[in-house]
Design a protein around this motif. Structure first.
Motif, PDB file in Angstrom:
ATOM      1  N   PHE A   1       0.808  -1.225   0.000  1.00 14.61           N
ATOM      2  CA  PHE A   1       0.000   0.000   0.000  1.00 14.61           C
ATOM      3  C   PHE A   1       0.841   1.275   0.000  1.00 14.61           C
ATOM      4  O   PHE A   1       0.281   2.366   0.028  1.00 14.61           O
ATOM      5  CB  PHE A   1      -0.922   0.020   1.223  1.00 14.61           C
ATOM      6  CG  PHE A   1      -2.166  -0.801   1.064  1.00 14.61           C
ATOM      7  CD1 PHE A   1      -3.295  -0.252   0.473  1.00 14.61           C
ATOM      8  CD2 PHE A   1      -2.204  -2.126   1.467  1.00 14.61           C
ATOM      9  CE1 PHE A   1      -4.449  -1.005   0.305  1.00 14.61           C
ATOM     10  CE2 PHE A   1      -3.358  -2.886   1.308  1.00 14.61           C
ATOM     11  CZ  PHE A   1      -4.488  -2.326   0.720  1.00 14.61           C
TER      12      PHE A   1
ATOM     13  N   THR B   1      -2.498   0.769  -6.416  1.00 16.85           N
ATOM     14  CA  THR B   1      -3.051   1.659  -7.443  1.00 16.85           C
ATOM     15  C   THR B   1      -3.598   0.823  -8.604  1.00 16.85           C
ATOM     16  O   THR B   1      -4.708   1.065  -9.073  1.00 16.85           O
ATOM     17  CB  THR B   1      -1.959   2.610  -7.982  1.00 16.85           C
ATOM     18  OG1 THR B   1      -1.403   3.343  -6.893  1.00 16.85           O
ATOM     19  CG2 THR B   1      -2.518   3.572  -9.019  1.00 16.85           C
TER      20      THR B   1
ATOM     21  N   ASN C   1      -6.134  -2.758  -7.128  1.00 15.39           N
ATOM     22  CA  ASN C   1      -7.024  -2.214  -6.103  1.00 15.39           C
ATOM     23  C   ASN C   1      -7.842  -3.350  -5.485  1.00 15.39           C
ATOM     24  O   ASN C   1      -8.610  -4.019  -6.189  1.00 15.39           O
ATOM     25  CB  ASN C   1      -7.933  -1.182  -6.793  1.00 15.39           C
ATOM     26  CG  ASN C   1      -8.761  -0.379  -5.819  1.00 15.39           C
ATOM     27  OD1 ASN C   1      -9.125  -0.854  -4.739  1.00 15.39           O
ATOM     28  ND2 ASN C   1      -9.061   0.846  -6.197  1.00 15.39           N
ATOM     29  N   LEU C   2      -7.680  -3.560  -4.198  1.00 20.81           N
ATOM     30  CA  LEU C   2      -8.395  -4.677  -3.567  1.00 20.81           C
ATOM     31  C   LEU C   2      -9.896  -4.405  -3.492  1.00 20.81           C
ATOM     32  O   LEU C   2     -10.678  -5.322  -3.275  1.00 20.81           O
ATOM     33  CB  LEU C   2      -7.813  -4.981  -2.188  1.00 20.81           C
ATOM     34  CG  LEU C   2      -6.341  -5.426  -2.216  1.00 20.81           C
ATOM     35  CD1 LEU C   2      -5.843  -5.729  -0.814  1.00 20.81           C
ATOM     36  CD2 LEU C   2      -6.137  -6.635  -3.115  1.00 20.81           C
ATOM     37  N   GLY C   3     -10.294  -3.154  -3.691  1.00 20.78           N
ATOM     38  CA  GLY C   3     -11.716  -2.839  -3.805  1.00 20.78           C
ATOM     39  C   GLY C   3     -12.279  -3.146  -5.174  1.00 20.78           C
ATOM     40  O   GLY C   3     -13.493  -3.148  -5.376  1.00 20.78           O
ATOM     41  N   LEU C   4     -11.409  -3.386  -6.132  1.00 16.56           N
ATOM     42  CA  LEU C   4     -11.821  -3.721  -7.509  1.00 16.56           C
ATOM     43  C   LEU C   4     -11.280  -5.102  -7.868  1.00 16.56           C
ATOM     44  O   LEU C   4     -10.727  -5.307  -8.951  1.00 16.56           O
ATOM     45  CB  LEU C   4     -11.324  -2.656  -8.492  1.00 16.56           C
ATOM     46  CG  LEU C   4     -11.947  -1.257  -8.369  1.00 16.56           C
ATOM     47  CD1 LEU C   4     -11.220  -0.247  -9.267  1.00 16.56           C
ATOM     48  CD2 LEU C   4     -13.435  -1.281  -8.735  1.00 16.56           C
TER      49      LEU C   4
ATOM     50  N   ASP D   1      -7.452  -2.794 -11.804  1.00 21.43           N
ATOM     51  CA  ASP D   1      -7.857  -1.396 -11.923  1.00 21.43           C
ATOM     52  C   ASP D   1      -9.043  -1.236 -12.864  1.00 21.43           C
ATOM     53  O   ASP D   1      -9.494  -0.113 -13.085  1.00 21.43           O
ATOM     54  CB  ASP D   1      -6.680  -0.520 -12.380  1.00 21.43           C
ATOM     55  CG  ASP D   1      -6.014  -1.067 -13.637  1.00 21.43           C
ATOM     56  OD1 ASP D   1      -6.613  -1.930 -14.327  1.00 21.43           O
ATOM     57  OD2 ASP D   1      -4.880  -0.655 -13.934  1.00 21.43           O
ATOM     58  N   ARG D   2      -9.503  -2.322 -13.422  1.00 26.55           N
ATOM     59  CA  ARG D   2     -10.648  -2.336 -14.331  1.00 26.55           C
ATOM     60  C   ARG D   2     -10.448  -1.443 -15.558  1.00 26.55           C
ATOM     61  O   ARG D   2     -11.413  -0.968 -16.145  1.00 26.55           O
ATOM     62  CB  ARG D   2     -11.945  -1.971 -13.584  1.00 26.55           C
ATOM     63  CG  ARG D   2     -12.163  -2.898 -12.398  1.00 26.55           C
ATOM     64  CD  ARG D   2     -13.545  -3.418 -12.291  1.00 26.55           C
ATOM     65  NE  ARG D   2     -14.052  -3.956 -13.539  1.00 26.55           N
ATOM     66  CZ  ARG D   2     -15.166  -4.656 -13.648  1.00 26.55           C
ATOM     67  NH1 ARG D   2     -15.891  -4.899 -12.600  1.00 26.55           N
ATOM     68  NH2 ARG D   2     -15.557  -5.106 -14.803  1.00 26.55           N
TER      69      ARG D   2
ATOM     70  N   MET E   1     -13.875 -11.931  -0.483  1.00 23.95           N
ATOM     71  CA  MET E   1     -12.736 -11.036  -0.670  1.00 23.95           C
ATOM     72  C   MET E   1     -11.932 -10.946   0.633  1.00 23.95           C
ATOM     73  O   MET E   1     -12.507 -10.953   1.724  1.00 23.95           O
ATOM     74  CB  MET E   1     -13.231  -9.631  -1.041  1.00 23.95           C
ATOM     75  CG  MET E   1     -13.921  -9.572  -2.393  1.00 23.95           C
ATOM     76  SD  MET E   1     -12.771  -9.913  -3.744  1.00 23.95           S
ATOM     77  CE  MET E   1     -13.837 -10.866  -4.856  1.00 23.95           C
TER      78      MET E   1
ATOM     79  N   GLN F   1     -10.346  -9.378   3.717  1.00 19.86           N
ATOM     80  CA  GLN F   1     -10.701  -8.157   4.448  1.00 19.86           C
ATOM     81  C   GLN F   1      -9.418  -7.487   4.892  1.00 19.86           C
ATOM     82  O   GLN F   1      -8.700  -7.999   5.740  1.00 19.86           O
ATOM     83  CB  GLN F   1     -11.569  -8.516   5.647  1.00 19.86           C
ATOM     84  CG  GLN F   1     -12.818  -9.286   5.213  1.00 19.86           C
ATOM     85  CD  GLN F   1     -13.907  -9.252   6.249  1.00 19.86           C
ATOM     86  OE1 GLN F   1     -13.633  -9.235   7.441  1.00 19.86           O
ATOM     87  NE2 GLN F   1     -15.151  -9.224   5.807  1.00 19.86           N
ATOM     88  N   VAL F   2      -9.140  -6.347   4.284  1.00 20.06           N
ATOM     89  CA  VAL F   2      -7.865  -5.680   4.516  1.00 20.06           C
ATOM     90  C   VAL F   2      -8.132  -4.273   5.020  1.00 20.06           C
ATOM     91  O   VAL F   2      -8.797  -3.484   4.357  1.00 20.06           O
ATOM     92  CB  VAL F   2      -7.038  -5.630   3.212  1.00 20.06           C
ATOM     93  CG1 VAL F   2      -5.735  -4.891   3.433  1.00 20.06           C
ATOM     94  CG2 VAL F   2      -6.779  -7.028   2.694  1.00 20.06           C
ATOM     95  N   GLU F   3      -7.615  -3.978   6.196  1.00 28.13           N
ATOM     96  CA  GLU F   3      -7.748  -2.618   6.703  1.00 28.13           C
ATOM     97  C   GLU F   3      -6.665  -1.740   6.069  1.00 28.13           C
ATOM     98  O   GLU F   3      -5.529  -2.189   5.920  1.00 28.13           O
ATOM     99  CB  GLU F   3      -7.558  -2.633   8.219  1.00 28.13           C
ATOM    100  CG  GLU F   3      -8.434  -1.638   8.922  1.00 28.13           C
ATOM    101  CD  GLU F   3      -8.290  -1.797  10.419  1.00 28.13           C
ATOM    102  OE1 GLU F   3      -7.288  -1.300  10.960  1.00 28.13           O
ATOM    103  OE2 GLU F   3      -9.170  -2.422  11.047  1.00 28.13           O
ATOM    104  N   VAL F   4      -7.029  -0.510   5.691  1.00 28.42           N
ATOM    105  CA  VAL F   4      -6.029   0.404   5.148  1.00 28.42           C
ATOM    106  C   VAL F   4      -4.922   0.524   6.198  1.00 28.42           C
ATOM    107  O   VAL F   4      -5.171   0.968   7.312  1.00 28.42           O
ATOM    108  CB  VAL F   4      -6.636   1.803   4.885  1.00 28.42           C
ATOM    109  CG1 VAL F   4      -5.575   2.747   4.322  1.00 28.42           C
ATOM    110  CG2 VAL F   4      -7.828   1.713   3.942  1.00 28.42           C
TER     111      VAL F   4
ATOM    112  N   VAL G   1     -10.315   1.748   8.769  1.00 28.40           N
ATOM    113  CA  VAL G   1     -11.136   1.683   7.566  1.00 28.40           C
ATOM    114  C   VAL G   1     -10.731   0.470   6.748  1.00 28.40           C
ATOM    115  O   VAL G   1      -9.568   0.336   6.368  1.00 28.40           O
ATOM    116  CB  VAL G   1     -10.956   2.966   6.719  1.00 28.40           C
ATOM    117  CG1 VAL G   1     -11.770   2.887   5.434  1.00 28.40           C
ATOM    118  CG2 VAL G   1     -11.346   4.193   7.523  1.00 28.40           C
ATOM    119  N   GLU G   2     -11.688  -0.403   6.509  1.00 24.21           N
ATOM    120  CA  GLU G   2     -11.395  -1.552   5.656  1.00 24.21           C
ATOM    121  C   GLU G   2     -11.497  -1.129   4.195  1.00 24.21           C
ATOM    122  O   GLU G   2     -12.394  -0.377   3.831  1.00 24.21           O
ATOM    123  CB  GLU G   2     -12.427  -2.645   5.938  1.00 24.21           C
ATOM    124  CG  GLU G   2     -11.847  -4.022   5.868  1.00 24.21           C
ATOM    125  CD  GLU G   2     -12.878  -5.048   6.285  1.00 24.21           C
ATOM    126  OE1 GLU G   2     -13.748  -5.352   5.439  1.00 24.21           O
ATOM    127  OE2 GLU G   2     -12.821  -5.530   7.427  1.00 24.21           O
TER     128      GLU G   2
ATOM    129  N   PRO H   1     -12.873  -0.855   0.989  1.00 22.52           N
ATOM    130  CA  PRO H   1     -14.224  -1.283   0.652  1.00 22.52           C
ATOM    131  C   PRO H   1     -14.279  -2.012  -0.691  1.00 22.52           C
ATOM    132  O   PRO H   1     -13.609  -1.623  -1.641  1.00 22.52           O
ATOM    133  CB  PRO H   1     -15.006   0.028   0.581  1.00 22.52           C
ATOM    134  CG  PRO H   1     -13.999   1.070   0.264  1.00 22.52           C
ATOM    135  CD  PRO H   1     -12.670   0.595   0.803  1.00 22.52           C
TER     136      PRO H   1
END
Ligand code: HEC
Ligand code: HEC
Ligand code: HEC
Ligand code: HEC
Ligand SMILES: [Ca+2]
Ligand SMILES: [Ca+2]
Lengths: 316, 316
Positions: free
Chosen positions: A51, A65, A68-71, A75-76, A305, A307-310, B308-309, B311
C-alpha cells in the motif's frame, strides 16, 4: 464433506478442507514458497509495502493503485496508468489468487511472486523506482526498521530489495478468495450453484475448457498458445519463435469482476471473452444457450474477498 | 473526568466526554451538518465513493489517492499529483478532522465538506470529471443504485451530484482522531504528556499560538493573514486586496504526520514550520529550547487513526 462422486478426494488444511472433484478443486490456501515461509510478521510488513506509494519514484503509485483490492485486485482499465500517466502495454491481472502461479505475468517472464514483484517497482511505466533507490527510500523511513527486523529476524541488514519482495509476496499469499458458490457446491451444498450454472459447468468440462482451466485457481498455470492481437507473448522475452503468442492460462476465479479481458484488455464483456475462448482455443462455436450457461457458471466464481484494513504506514 | 482546573467544562457525546480546558478541547465527534444528517447508510456509501477511482475521468484517481488514510489523510508530497500527472498548485491538507471546519481549502473558497467535495472531482488537475459525467458514470454502475436508495430513502432519483458529495461528507465526518496524548491529559491522565510536551503546551499558550490554534482541532477555523510565498490566498477567489494572503488556520492534530508544511508544502520539518509561525505570525523569535518544547507538544497530537477496511466497490 462427501460430494457424491467417486473421483473426489478431501484434504484438510487449516479450518477449510480441500475438495477435489474431476477437474475442479476448492481454494483452501495458497501454495507456500519453501524459500520464503509465510509468517504473520512478513505478511504485516508486506501489506504496508503493498500500500505504500513511497515505493514509487513519484511517491504516488503503489501496488494497490493498479491492483485495487476494492476492484477485485485490478484497476478495471484496458491497460494500466502508471508513472507519468503512461499506459502499460498490457492489462493488469488480478493479484487475487495470483499466488497459485509459478509462471507470473501474462507472458510468464517471472517465476513466483517474489521475482514478479521486482518487475513493477522498477518498470519505467509502472513505479519507476530503481532497486537501490527503493531500498534507500524505505531505509530512510525509520518506522520501517522494526517491521523488517521482526519479519527477518537475525539478519544483519534486513532492509534489502530481496526482503522487500519477499514480504510483498507473503502478503499476496493471503489474497485468496475461498468459499465461492463452486466451492460450496463441491463441499456438498448442491443448491450453491443454480441449475444454469451447473449446466454451464458441465458444458465447460465437456467441450474441453478444463484442459486449461482446472484446479483451485481454474487454471493449469501453464503457458499456452492464444492467437489474439499482435503481442508476441512469451516470445517477447525468450525470442524463441516457438513461444510466439504463448500466454499463461489465466485464473477464472472472480473473473466476472476483472474485466476488461485478455492480456490486452481488448474485450469488454465476459460473454464475448467466452465465445472467443471457445472459438480460438477449441475451434468450437458455442450456441447462445451454451455461452450463457458458461457465463452463469463463471459468475458463480466470486469468492470471499480478503478483508484488509487500510494500513497506517510508518511516517518518518 | 475532573481536570483540576476551574475553567474546564465537560460535555457528554457518545461514549466519550468532551473536556475543555483553557484554549484546548478534546475531540469527541465532528460537528453535524443539519442539512445532511449522518446516517450509517450515507457513511457506507461515502466510503465507497471516497475510494472509487471511477469518480475520476481517467478511472485511476480517487479521493484516497491524495488523501491516503495510511498517510494521515495526505499524500506527503509538497504538492499533489493529479490527472495526467499534473501538479496541483497547493499542498494537500489532511482530511482527518477536516470536518471541524466551515472554511474549506487553504483559501477558504468552499463552505463545509459538501461544497468542498465538488471541487476536486471536477478540477482539471485533480480528478477532471465534470459533474454530469460523474453522475452518469456512477449511475452506469448498477451496484451503486441500492446504496443510494438506502442512503437517500424516498428520493425519486437519488443518484445526483449533490447526493454524491453529501455521502462523501458524511464519511469524512467519521474521519476524526480522538484520544491523542493531549486529550488523555485533558481527561485527567497527567502522565499522558511528557514534561517537555507540557512545557511546550505552556509556551504555545503563553506566546499566543492559541489565539489562532485552539479548540478540538487546534484551529479557530478562521481566515488569517500569513505572509508567506506568492500565493494570494483568499484574494485568489474574492479578488479583494484586503484578502491578500489570508489562509484558513490549519489544524494541528496529527501535524507531525502531515508534512511538508504550509499551503505550498515548502517547509520540510515541523521544527522549521514552528519557527516560521512564531516569527511571521507573532513576531517572536523562539529559543531552540522553546521550539523543541513546542514540537514535543505538537508530536503528542497523533490520535487514534480511523480503522477503515478497503471497501469492496460495486463491480458493474
Ligand atoms: C502501473 C500499474 C501497475 C503497478 C503499479 C503494479 N502493477 Fe502489477 N501488473 C500490472 C500489469 C499491467 C501487469 C501485467 C504485465 C504483464 O503481464 O506484462 C501486472 C502483473 C502483476 C502480477 C502477475 C499476476 C499474474 O497472474 O501473472 C502480479 C502478481 C502483480 N502485478 C503484482 C504487483 C505488485 C506486488 C506490485 C507492486 C510492487 C504491482 N503489481 C504494481 C500493473 C501494475
Ligand atoms: C488451450 C488452453 C485454453 C483453453 C482450452 C481455454 N482457455 Fe481460456 N485462457 C487461456 C489462456 C492462455 C488465457 C489467457 C489469455 C490472454 O493472454 O489474454 C485464457 C483466458 C481466458 C479468459 C479471460 C480471463 C481474463 O482475466 O482476461 C476467459 C474468460 C477464459 N479463458 C475462459 C475460457 C473458457 C470458457 C474456455 C472454454 C470455452 C477456455 N477459456 C478454454 C487458455 C485456454
Ligand atoms: C489530485 C489530488 C487530490 C485529489 C484527487 C483530491 N484532493 Fe482534496 N485536496 C487536494 C489539494 C491539493 C487540496 C488543497 C487545495 C486548496 O486549498 O486550494 C485539497 C483540499 C481538500 C480538503 C480541504 C481540507 C481543509 O482542511 O480545508 C478536503 C476536505 C478534501 N480535499 C477532500 C477531498 C475529497 C473528498 C476528494 C475526492 C472527492 C479529494 N479531496 C480529492 C488534493 C486532492
Ligand atoms: C495569526 C494566526 C496564527 C497564529 C498566531 C499562529 N498560527 Fe499557525 N497557522 C496559521 C495559519 C493561517 C496557518 C496556515 C498556513 C498556510 O496557509 O500555509 C497555520 C499553519 C500552521 C502550521 C502548519 C500546518 C500545516 O499542516 O502545514 C503549524 C505547524 C503551525 N501553524 C503552528 C503554529 C505555532 C506553533 C504557532 C505559535 C508559535 C502558530 N502556529 C501561531 C495561523 C496562525
Ligand atoms: Ca482484466
Ligand atoms: Ca502538509
Amino acid at each position: 464433506m462427501a460430494v457424491g462422486c467417486s473421483s473426489s478426494s478431501t484434504k484438510s488444511t487449516g479450518q477449510l478442507t480441500e475438495v477435489r472433484q474431476g477437474s475442479f478443486a476448492t481454494i483452501v490456501a495458497a501454495p507456500e514458497n519453501p524459500d520464503n515461509p509465510t509468517t504473520p510478521e512478513k505478511v504485516e510488513l508486506g501489506k504496508l509495502l503493498f500500500f505504500d506509494p513511497r515505493l514509487s519514484s513519484s511517491g504516488v503509485i503503489s501496488c494497490a493503485t493498479c491492483h485495487n483490492l476494492g476492484l477485485a485486485g485490478t484497476d478495471r482499465l484496458p491497460t494500466s496508468i502508471g508513472h507519468g500517466f503512461q499506459r502499460t502495454p498490457r492489462n493488469a491481472p488480478t493479484v487475487l489468487n495470483a499466488a497459485f502461479f509459478q509462471n507470473q505475468f501474462w507472458d510468464g517472464r517471472a517465476q513466483g511472486l517474489e521475482e514478479q514483484a521486482k518487475g513493477p517497482i522498477q518498470a519505467e511505466a509502472e513505479m519507476n523506482m530503481p532497486a537501490d533507490m527503493a531500498v534507500e527510500r524505505i531505509k530512510s523511513i525509520k518506522g520501517y526498521h522494526e517491521y523488517f527486523e521482526k519479519a527477518f529476524p537475525g539478519e544483519e541488514d534486513p532492509i534489502t530489495f530481496d526482503n522487500i519482495v519477499k514480504a510483498i509476496a507473503a502478503f499476496e499469499r493471503t489474497l485468496i478468495t475461498p468459499n465461492d458458490a463452486l466451492d460450496r457446491y463441491l463441499r456438498g451444498d448442491k443448491n450453491a450453484l443454480s441449475p444454469q450454472a451447473i449446466r454451464g459447468m458441465e458444458t465447460f468440462e465437456r467441450i474441453g475448457c478444463t484442459s486449461c482451466h482446472a484446479g483451485p485457481a481454474l487454471s493449469s498455470g501453464a503457458m499456452m498458445k492464444f492467437d489474439w492481437g499482435s503481442d508476441p507473448g512469451k516470445a517477447s522475452w525468450t525470442n524463441n519463435p516457438q513461444d510466439e503468442k504463448f500466454f499463461r492460462v489465466q485464473t477464472l476465479r472472480n473473473v466476472s469482476l476483472t474485466g476488461p479481458y485478455f492480456h490486452d484488455g481488448s474485450v469488454e464483456t465476459l460473454e464475448e471473452a467466452v465465445t472467443i475462448m471457445a472459438r480460438v482455443q477449441l475451434g468450437y462455436e458455442l450456441s447462445d444457450q451454451e455461452r450463457d450457461d458458461i457465463v452463469a457458471f463463471l459468475r458463480s466464481l466470486v469468492g470471499e474477498m480478503p478483508q484488509v484494513e487500510v494500513p497506517v504506514l510508518p511516517a518518518e
